[in-house]
Design a protein around this motif. Structure first.
Motif, short mmCIF file in Angstrom:
data_model
loop_
_atom_site.label_atom_id
_atom_site.label_comp_id
_atom_site.label_asym_id
_atom_site.label_seq_id
_atom_site.Cartn_x
_atom_site.Cartn_y
_atom_site.Cartn_z
N LEU A 48 0.82 -1.21 0.00
CA LEU A 48 0.00 0.00 0.00
C LEU A 48 0.86 1.26 0.00
N ALA A 49 1.99 1.22 0.69
CA ALA A 49 2.89 2.38 0.67
C ALA A 49 3.47 2.58 -0.72
N THR A 50 3.74 1.48 -1.42
CA THR A 50 4.23 1.59 -2.80
C THR A 50 3.16 2.17 -3.70
N ILE A 51 1.94 1.71 -3.55
CA ILE A 51 0.83 2.25 -4.34
C ILE A 51 0.65 3.74 -4.04
N GLN A 52 0.76 4.11 -2.78
CA GLN A 52 0.65 5.52 -2.41
C GLN A 52 1.70 6.36 -3.13
N SER A 53 2.91 5.83 -3.25
CA SER A 53 3.99 6.58 -3.89
C SER A 53 3.76 6.76 -5.39
N GLN A 54 2.93 5.91 -5.98
CA GLN A 54 2.65 6.01 -7.42
C GLN A 54 1.76 7.21 -7.75
N LYS A 55 0.97 7.67 -6.77
CA LYS A 55 0.06 8.81 -6.95
C LYS A 55 -0.82 8.62 -8.19
N PHE A 56 -1.48 7.48 -8.25
CA PHE A 56 -2.39 7.20 -9.36
C PHE A 56 -3.52 8.23 -9.42
N ASP A 57 -4.01 8.44 -10.62
CA ASP A 57 -5.23 9.24 -10.76
C ASP A 57 -6.43 8.45 -10.23
N TYR A 58 -6.45 7.14 -10.52
CA TYR A 58 -7.53 6.26 -10.08
C TYR A 58 -6.93 4.96 -9.59
N GLU A 81 -13.69 -2.50 9.44
CA GLU A 81 -13.17 -1.50 10.37
C GLU A 81 -11.64 -1.57 10.43
N LYS A 82 -11.12 -2.77 10.53
CA LYS A 82 -9.67 -2.93 10.61
C LYS A 82 -9.00 -2.55 9.30
N GLN A 83 -9.60 -2.95 8.19
CA GLN A 83 -9.01 -2.64 6.89
C GLN A 83 -8.87 -1.14 6.68
N PHE A 84 -9.91 -0.42 6.94
CA PHE A 84 -9.90 1.00 6.60
C PHE A 84 -9.32 1.89 7.70
N LYS A 85 -8.82 1.27 8.76
CA LYS A 85 -8.03 2.02 9.74
C LYS A 85 -6.57 2.15 9.32
N ARG A 86 -6.18 1.44 8.27
CA ARG A 86 -4.81 1.58 7.78
C ARG A 86 -4.58 3.03 7.37
N SER A 91 -3.80 8.58 3.04
CA SER A 91 -2.75 9.16 2.19
C SER A 91 -3.06 8.93 0.71
N ILE A 92 -3.51 7.72 0.37
CA ILE A 92 -3.83 7.42 -1.02
C ILE A 92 -4.94 8.33 -1.53
N LEU A 93 -5.93 8.58 -0.68
CA LEU A 93 -7.08 9.39 -1.08
C LEU A 93 -6.73 10.85 -1.34
N LYS A 94 -5.58 11.31 -0.90
CA LYS A 94 -5.17 12.68 -1.17
C LYS A 94 -4.88 12.90 -2.66
N ASP A 95 -4.42 11.86 -3.35
CA ASP A 95 -4.02 11.98 -4.74
C ASP A 95 -4.88 11.16 -5.70
N THR A 96 -5.67 10.24 -5.18
CA THR A 96 -6.24 9.19 -6.01
C THR A 96 -7.73 9.03 -5.74
N LEU A 97 -8.51 8.83 -6.82
CA LEU A 97 -9.92 8.47 -6.69
C LEU A 97 -10.03 6.95 -6.69
N LEU A 98 -10.84 6.41 -5.78
CA LEU A 98 -10.97 4.97 -5.62
C LEU A 98 -12.27 4.46 -6.23
N LEU A 99 -12.18 3.29 -6.86
CA LEU A 99 -13.33 2.56 -7.35
C LEU A 99 -13.25 1.14 -6.78
N PHE A 100 -14.38 0.59 -6.33
CA PHE A 100 -14.40 -0.72 -5.70
C PHE A 100 -15.42 -1.63 -6.37
N THR A 101 -15.13 -2.93 -6.36
CA THR A 101 -16.16 -3.95 -6.50
C THR A 101 -15.85 -5.02 -5.47
#
Length: 354
Positions: A48-58, A81-86, A91-101
């Motif tokens: 997740l820290a690596t993904i954060q460093s990528q600063k993806f648009d999505y 609850e535990k997952q989203f307490k990371r 930090s990822i949400l500062k640069d990136t829009l998230l999509l989930f399924t």
């Protein structure tokens, strides 16, 4: 027409156009989309820290955002609850829009489908955690609020990118186990000949065909399970072969200039290229798992469409879309937990292995 009627008509047209307007990409010559699946809430997640460093648009999460198999949907809440307490999510949400399924482990229990008795409750819980972390104005599922399928538009240099995300769980018919699986306890399946069985269900199929009919410059089709491979014995579209064939024909007929398939679930990363005479070439990039690799299990199977070998350690995928000479160009990579490229597909150069 009376003045008040004219005003109401104007407001209706305005709101309709506002809700259907594609989201604009950042003003630059490249657009980056990350994707991945299978993120266990109890495991360390340096990726997740690596993904954060990528600063993806999505960033597209392809399913199994938690592992919380339970016949009672509310038992999944502590896992979310535990997952989203990371701290990385903030930090990822500062640069990136998230999509989930979702996939089986966040939806219900292992390999579950429409038979899961608390799917309505599970849907409500899932959306309560992921929807606040997603772009606004996304409409999930059917008019009766069943399933979590949706589409999302991005406008990039006046070109339309259409992200279509179906729900392969909520409506899916039972799978047919292999004979040996009853003795080994392994979840192995064989193609079913039952033509009335479905992965998407009738209403979602109608929705999907409507989405595919909309013109786009690039269609990104997101599936929690693999589409192209037929040889592996685990979950895949080919467990219901008539559904896979229907999907492939629908992708061929989609009103788009280019398309790519993204999938997860498999705990390995793979790239498949499906060619058929006088048809579009279908490329599927599978990324799994973000923090739950199973390198000691025999998960890789030969396939006539697979390019190169699978990668069986932690990984995430990237889809880089570039604007060049007035056209959209894309390429995809699979990267390890340090961000190094381990697989790559470039439509202009075909596959190269690093």
């Amino acid at each position: 027409m009376k003045p008040i009627q004219l005003v109401l008509l104007f407001l209706f047209v305005f709101l309709l156009s506002f809700n259907s307007e594609p989201i604009l990409a950042k003003d630059k010559n490249s657009l980056s989309i990350g994707f991945g699946s299978c993120l266990h809430q109890e495991k360390e997640s340096p990726i997740l820290a690596t993904i954060q460093s990528q600063k993806f648009d999505y960033l597209i999460l392809l399913g199994d955002i938690v592992y919380a198999d339970s016949l009672t949907a509310k038992d999944k809440i502590p896992a979310y609850e535990k997952q989203f307490k990371r701290k990385e999510w903030k930090s990822i949400l500062k640069d990136t829009l998230l999509l989930f399924t979702w996939d089986d482990h966040d939806y219900g229990i292992n390999d579950s489908g429409a038979e899961y008795s608390e799917k309505i409750e599970s849907r409500n819980i899932f959306l309560s955690y992921v929807q606040p972390r997603m772009p606004k104005n996304i409409v999930f599922g059917s008019n009766n609020k069943e399933g979590v399928f949706y589409s999302y538009w991005v406008t990039f240099h006046d070109k339309k990118i259409h992200i279509v995300i179906p729900d392969t769980r909520y409506f899916r018919s039972p799978l047919q186990k292999t004979f040996l699986s009853y003795f080994t306890g392994k979840s192995h399946y064989k193609p079913s000949s039952e033509s009335s069985f479905s992965i998407l269900g009738n209403e979602q199929w109608l929705w999907l065909e409507e989405e595919f009919a909309k013109p786009s410059d690039l269609l990104i089709f997101v599936s929690s399970i693999q589409v192209i491979p037929t040889e592996q014995p685990f979950e895949k579209w080919n467990n219901l072969p008539h559904e896979r064939e229907k999907l492939i024909q629908s992708l061929y007929n989609a009103n788009t200039k280019d398309l790519v398939i993204l999938s997860g679930d498999r705990h390995i990363a793979e790239i498949h290229e499906y060619k058929s005479p006088n048809k579009k070439t279908l490329i599927e990039v599978t990324s799994s798992s973000l923090n739950l690799p199973l390198p000691l299990l025999p998960l890789e199977y030969d396939s006539e469409w697979k390019l190169g070998n699978a990668y069986n350690l932690e990984n995430f995928g990237t889809l880089l879309i570039s604007w060049k000479d007035g056209t959209l160009q894309w390429k995809s990579t699979i990267r390890d937990k340090n961000g190094d490229i381990v697989l790559e597909y470039d439509p202009l150069k075909n596959l190269s292995l690093k």
